[in-house]
Scaffold this motif. Structure first.
Motif, PDB file in Angstrom:
ATOM      1  N   GLN A   2      -5.185  23.315 -26.827  1.00  0.00           N
ATOM      2  CA  GLN A   2      -6.326  24.227 -26.983  1.00  0.00           C
ATOM      3  C   GLN A   2      -7.631  23.541 -26.594  1.00  0.00           C
ATOM      4  OE1 GLN A   2      -6.069  25.624 -31.042  1.00  0.00           O
ATOM      5  NE2 GLN A   2      -5.222  27.582 -30.365  1.00  0.00           N
ATOM      6  N   ALA A   3      -7.799  22.297 -27.033  1.00  0.00           N
ATOM      7  CA  ALA A   3      -9.017  21.561 -26.698  1.00  0.00           C
ATOM      8  C   ALA A   3      -9.111  21.328 -25.192  1.00  0.00           C
ATOM      9  CB  ALA A   3      -9.049  20.237 -27.453  1.00  0.00           C
ATOM     10  N   CYS A   4      -8.009  21.009 -24.565  1.00  0.00           N
ATOM     11  CA  CYS A   4      -8.001  20.813 -23.116  1.00  0.00           C
ATOM     12  C   CYS A   4      -8.335  22.102 -22.392  1.00  0.00           C
ATOM     13  CB  CYS A   4      -6.647  20.266 -22.653  1.00  0.00           C
ATOM     14  SG  CYS A   4      -6.414  18.509 -22.979  1.00  0.00           S
ATOM     15  N   PHE A   5      -7.769  23.196 -22.866  1.00  0.00           N
ATOM     16  CA  PHE A   5      -8.033  24.493 -22.248  1.00  0.00           C
ATOM     17  C   PHE A   5      -9.527  24.809 -22.288  1.00  0.00           C
ATOM     18  CE2 PHE A   5      -8.218  29.171 -22.225  1.00  0.00           C
ATOM     19  CZ  PHE A   5      -7.596  29.399 -21.016  1.00  0.00           C
ATOM     20  N   LYS A   6     -10.178  24.491 -23.420  1.00  0.00           N
ATOM     21  CA  LYS A   6     -11.627  24.721 -23.532  1.00  0.00           C
ATOM     22  C   LYS A   6     -12.406  23.867 -22.544  1.00  0.00           C
ATOM     23  CE  LYS A   6     -11.579  26.066 -28.380  1.00  0.00           C
ATOM     24  NZ  LYS A   6     -11.940  25.694 -29.759  1.00  0.00           N
ATOM     25  N   ASP A   7     -11.838  22.732 -22.145  1.00  0.00           N
ATOM     26  CA  ASP A   7     -12.492  21.853 -21.176  1.00  0.00           C
ATOM     27  C   ASP A   7     -12.049  22.120 -19.747  1.00  0.00           C
ATOM     28  OD1 ASP A   7     -14.435  20.233 -22.368  1.00  0.00           O
ATOM     29  OD2 ASP A   7     -12.903  18.995 -23.325  1.00  0.00           O
ATOM     30  N   GLY A   8     -11.330  23.229 -19.542  1.00  0.00           N
ATOM     31  CA  GLY A   8     -10.952  23.612 -18.192  1.00  0.00           C
ATOM     32  C   GLY A   8      -9.644  23.029 -17.688  1.00  0.00           C
TER      33      GLY A   8
END
Length: 120
Positions: free
Chosen positions: A19-25
């Protein structure tokens, strides 16, 4: 890649890291590719176990010890992120002391890489 490692080593769960990676693209597909490549190159690497927080504590202890040694020797040492700033004539001392404190803290020898940067 750096962002992936920061998230993967700092988090406790793969789902939270995703999820955190997804928020960072970083897409789910790229996340999986980065994870697979990381484990191929470093098969013993433990991701998603919160070790990054522990590593930050080690880094802080190393820098604190370097600065305390500087105080004892009358050398001004200022912390700058994961580094210290010293007068240019104390640069060799700082490199040696960083290696020494790394070795003491990590209970190893010869694995630290120290780089220098000067500014005017």
């Amino acid at each position: 890649v750096k962002k992936f490692f920061m998230i993967a080593m700092g988090g406790n769960h793969q789902s939270d890291a995703l999820q955190a990676c997804f928020k960072d693209g970083i897409s789910k597909e790229d996340f999986q590719k980065l994870k697979d490549a990381s484990l191929k190159v470093f098969p013993k690497l433990e991701l998603f176990n919160g070790w990054g927080i522990y590593a930050q504590n080690l880094e802080g202890q190393i820098l604190k010890n370097v600065m305390l040694e500087g105080v004892q020797k009358g050398i001004v040492c200022l912390p700058v992120h994961a580094a210290i700033a010293v007068p240019i004539d104390k640069m060799c001392w700082a490199c040696d002391e960083m290696r020494s404190q790394w070795n003491k803290q990590m209970e190893v020898s010869g694995l630290a890489r120290v780089t220098t940067k000067t500014s005017t």
